[in-house]
Design an enzyme around this catalytic site. Structure first.
Site: not given
Ligand code: COS
Length: 385
Positions: A129, A156, A239, A241, A336, A363-364
């Site tokens: 994940a 972590i 969002d 952070a 450079q 963080e994404g």
């Molecule tokens: N705020 C609130 N809710 C959110 C959201 C946000 N910013 N983004 C998505 N959601 C909600 C959606 O609305 C959806 O809700 P419902 O099930 O009620 O419809 C649910 O969460 C799932 O959303 P989605 O289908 O878009 O999820 P995905 O699995 O496709 O993932 C991404 C979306 C890719 C944007 C997400 O997995 C992500 O941010 N990945 C990166 C994670 C990351 O930053 N990792 C770094 C490590 S942590 S330091």
């Protein structure tokens, strides 16, 4: 550029700059080399009350917001990206409590985090994940008045050093993103251990470790929000952070450019300072412009968050994307400008280059940021139709 900071923010910036330049910068290479957690700096930041800068005054914080936090992170990053992430990861670990904690949880944890007695960390990522953040295998099973956690979190930041961890686990593994729940887990809870410590390319003094849960009992009172709300906790936390990562990237970029300009002014080739060559001037101009653009977008996003906007996913992703790409660009150009010297560990810019890289990943990843931005733009366009 004039950013119209308040008097208080200017004081915060100046104090953070003084600590960064006088206490951190002279030892940045040593922190990097030794790969040891910078507790001495954390203690200095505690004394200066920076640990609670972004936390509400009613819970012992300084009552500032994301902009105040970003100002400090940027200054620390000009000196050392590793120290800066060590500091910034506290906010990542604490935002879930600020955003979703009940009164009792806030009273119990935030004052200790604000004072620096507790460091915090955020446990979302697992081996399966990463970008696919909902594919979490750590489980949390309800048994009476506690949940039993089993699984392993990976990479972590502040792992092992922090006292408080906000952890996302699956309470309903069959339900994907809707089956996740967030918990506060304290260091020392039986069944909660620390695993592998990573050896990294950059930000090497920061701690990056596994969190291992084996039949770890967490009281129901430590559940954050409702069952099934864990993915929203994670997304809303990220969002809030991501401007902090942008600030880190801006500091790294500015630090690298400052060094490169100072070096270029001293360095002579063909009988003159290399700053007299247009090739070098254009590099400096391009870097400086990208840094200002990144800072302007990041500060605007931070102000939007602090003003109480309820949806800033797009802006948050945009500033993280722009600033981290800028950091990588500027650090590359800084090397450079230094030429061969820049490649040598005797000079500071190769560390900025190594530290910059992670800002495009954690963080994404920037690929995920682009996905978030595009989806929001398309959603807005559909609303207008
Ligand atoms: N705020 C609130 N809710 C959110 C959201 C946000 N910013 N983004 C998505 N959601 C909600 C959606 O609305 C959806 O809700 P419902 O099930 O009620 O419809 C649910 O969460 C799932 O959303 P989605 O289908 O878009 O999820 P995905 O699995 O496709 O993932 C991404 C979306 C890719 C944007 C997400 O997995 C992500 O941010 N990945 C990166 C994670 C990351 O930053 N990792 C770094 C490590 S942590 S330091």
């Amino acid at each position: 550029m004039e950013y119209f900071l308040t008097e208080e923010q200017i004081m915060i910036r100046d104090l953070a700059r003084k600590i960064a330049q006088e206490e951190i910068a002279p030892r940045a290479a040593e922190y990097d080399e030794k790969e040891e957690y910078p507790w001495d700096v954390i203690n200095l930041l505690k004394e200066s009350e920076f640990m609670g800068i972004y936390l509400p005054a009613e819970y012992g914080g300084m009552g500032g917001g994301v902009l105040d936090l970003s100002i400090v992170v940027e200054e620390l990053s000009k000196a050392c990206g590793g120290v800066a992430v060590t500091f910034a990861a506290n906010a990542l670990g604490t935002f879930p409590i600020v955003l979703f904690g009940n009164e009792e949880q806030k009273q119990k944890y935030i004052p200790k985090i604000a004072s620096g007695e507790y460091l915090a960390a955020f446990g979302l990522t697992e081996s399966t994940a990463g970008s696919d953040a909902s594919n979490i295998k750590t489980t949390a099973r309800l048994e009476g008045d506690h949940y039993v956690l089993n699984g392993t979190k990976q990479w972590i930041t502040n792992g092992g050093e922090a006292s408080v961890y906000t952890v996302i686990a699956a309470t309903r593994p069959d339900r994907g993103a809707r089956g996740l729940t967030a918990f506060i887990v304290e260091k020392g809870t039986p069944g909660f251990e620390f695993g592998k410590k990573e050896m990294k390319l950059g930000i090497r003094c920061s701690s990056t470790r596994e969190l291992v849960f084996q039949d770890c009992k967490v009281p129901v009172a430590n559940r954050l929000g409702k069952e099934g709300q864990g993915f929203a906790v994670a997304m809303k936390t990220l969002d809030k952070a991501r401007p902090g990562v942008a600030a880190q990237a801006i500091g790294i970029a500015q630090g690298a450019l400052d060094h490169a300009v100072a070096f270029a002014m001293e360095r002579k080739q063909f009988g003159q300072s290399i700053t007299s060559f247009q090739a070098i001037q254009h590099k400096i101009a391009e870097c400086a412009t990208r840094i200002e653009a990144s800072r302007a977008l990041t500060y605007a996003t931070a102000r939007m968050i602090d003003a109480g906007s309820d949806n800033f996913s797009k802006e948050s992703a945009m500033c993280k994307l722009l600033a981290s790409d800028t950091a990588m660009y500027v650090a590359t150009e800084a090397i450079q400008i230094y030429g061969g010297h820049g490649y040598m560990r005797e000079y500071p810019v190769e560390k900025f280059f190594r530290d910059a890289k992670i800002t495009q990943i954690y963080e994404g990843t920037n690929e995920i940021q682009r996905n978030v931005i595009a989806l929001e733009v398309i959603r807005d366009a559909k609303k207008k139709k």
